[in-house]
Design a protein around this motif. Structure first.
Motif, PDB file in Angstrom:
ATOM      1  N   ARG A 153       7.082  -6.912  -1.825  1.00 30.64           N
ATOM      2  CA  ARG A 153       6.915  -6.742  -0.379  1.00 30.64           C
ATOM      3  C   ARG A 153       6.090  -7.887   0.211  1.00 30.64           C
ATOM      4  O   ARG A 153       6.400  -8.390   1.307  1.00 30.64           O
ATOM      5  N   SER A 154       5.043  -8.289  -0.491  1.00 28.57           N
ATOM      6  CA  SER A 154       4.208  -9.397  -0.009  1.00 28.57           C
ATOM      7  C   SER A 154       5.006 -10.689   0.037  1.00 28.57           C
ATOM      8  O   SER A 154       4.858 -11.499   0.971  1.00 28.57           O
ATOM      9  N   TRP A 155       5.848 -10.897  -0.975  1.00 24.71           N
ATOM     10  CA  TRP A 155       6.708 -12.098  -1.014  1.00 24.71           C
ATOM     11  C   TRP A 155       7.639 -12.125   0.192  1.00 24.71           C
ATOM     12  O   TRP A 155       7.801 -13.152   0.851  1.00 24.71           O
ATOM     13  N   LEU A 156       8.269 -10.977   0.479  1.00 24.19           N
ATOM     14  CA  LEU A 156       9.181 -10.903   1.615  1.00 24.19           C
ATOM     15  C   LEU A 156       8.448 -11.184   2.921  1.00 24.19           C
ATOM     16  O   LEU A 156       8.912 -11.987   3.755  1.00 24.19           O
ATOM     17  N   ASP A 157       7.302 -10.557   3.112  1.00 22.94           N
ATOM     18  CA  ASP A 157       6.530 -10.760   4.341  1.00 22.94           C
ATOM     19  C   ASP A 157       6.109 -12.219   4.497  1.00 22.94           C
ATOM     20  O   ASP A 157       6.168 -12.775   5.606  1.00 22.94           O
TER      21      ASP A 157
END
Length: 339
Positions: A153-157
């Motif tokens: 999720r952090s990568w996507l954000d």
């Protein structure tokens, strides 16, 4: 104190692996070691070892107690997985799960009981060593799966904020029944649409430099070639059913790509990547599935040489314990025989 320090060291290694090699299997093992050693330290520090026989070493007592807890935990999970509905579960599978769960629970009860006599019982403690190891690995797999979800999720954000992708959303298929989406697969489609909406909204920002209009937006790929099952089964591949569901929810057909030949997760990524490359869509891509499948799916994505991560949503059914257990079994199998 030494045990706690080693546990913290393994935890630090897990953090490093989650940062630099999150889609490899190794963080599962370092997480397992950290959890096991921390629990052993907790047993000793809590004073639980005060009742141990004097001729049983403190470290041995902590190790056996920890293995017993891991056995009871995994045994209970297996029993629950046997009892919850998960499609048409064959009778042999139900019986095998129940017997396995009872064996884990039995080993978890028998080993500490044998210590009360001040003796190490070779049979009882060999059994709890085996079941405890498997239970600890399962706990490590679950814990790292949660950590991987945060990483993905952090990568996507971060990519959305920086305007560097991802450039496509790949929704992984699952079984369809009587030509319709199951609740589990509907959750994947919904999350895929939500993720694509976020990317399309970000791409509309002038900072992305996208001047190709709607046709230039990141494609939403539905991947899966298996036909329907059930009394009213059809020959329609699951990817087409997913695409139809997305279009019914307002997704434009020109943004959808259908990959209808794959039958495994590895093929989902490999064949989807081939379609995207043929369309000139560069990596990174983001995969979409259910939470219990995300980490193992990310390993297949890495093996296919694709830059990206996999995010997972809820299963939307009571079958999550069963599917999680099956994913863990597949993880162990693929460690022995990589696909």
């Amino acid at each position: 104190m030494v045990v706690l320090l080693v546990a913290l060291a393994f935890l630090a290694v897990t953090a490093l692996l989650a940062r630099f090699a999150p889609s490899t299997p190794w963080p599962v093992f370092t997480t397992t070691a950290a959890i096991t050693l921390f629990w052993m330290w907790l047993v000793g520090a809590s004073g639980a070892g005060a009742a141990r026989p004097s001729d049983i070493g403190a470290l041995t007592y902590s190790a056996i107690t920890t293995a017993a807890v891991a056995s009871l935990f995994s045994g209970a999970w297996i029993i629950v997985a046997a009892l919850v509905p998960a499609g048409r579960k064959p009778l042999w599978q139900f019986i095998a799960l129940v017997l396995t769960g009872l064996a884990f629970i039995g080993a978890g009860i028998a080993a500490p009981a044998a210590l009360r006599d001040g003796q190490l019982d070779p049979l009882a403690h060999s059994a709890v060593a085996a079941t405890g190891l498997m239970g600890a690995l399962f706990a490590g797999y679950l814990a790292y799966g949660k950590l991987y979800a945060t990483v993905a999720r952090s990568w996507l954000d971060a990519h959305l904020h920086a305007g560097t992708g991802p450039n496509a959303v790949v929704v992984l298929g699952a079984r369809i029944v009587d030509g319709k989406l199951t609740r589990l697969l509907q959750r994947r489609v919904d999350l895929g649409i939500d993720t694509a909406d976020r990317i399309w909204l970000a791409q509309s920002d002038p900072g992305w430099g996208n001047d190709q209009g709607a046709a230039g937006l990141a494609p939403l790929v539905f991947s899966g070639g298996s036909p329907s099952r059930g009394p009213a089964a059809t020959d329609t591949a699951e990817a087409h059913v997913m695409a139809a569901a997305a279009e019914a929810q307002g997704v434009s057909r020109e943004r959808v790509v259908v990959e209808d030949q794959s039958t495994t997760t590895a093929e989902n990524f490999r064949l989807s990547a081939q379609l995207l490359e043929a369309r000139g869509v560069a990596e990174p891509y983001v995969g979409v599935t259910n939470s219990f499948h995300a980490f193992r799916a990310s390993m297949h994505m890495r093996r296919a040489g694709i830059d990206g991560h996999v995010i997972g949503g809820a299963s939307g059914s009571l079958s999550a314990p069963f599917h999680t257990l099956r994913e863990f079994a597949a993880f162990l199998y693929e460690m022995v025989r990589p696909v």
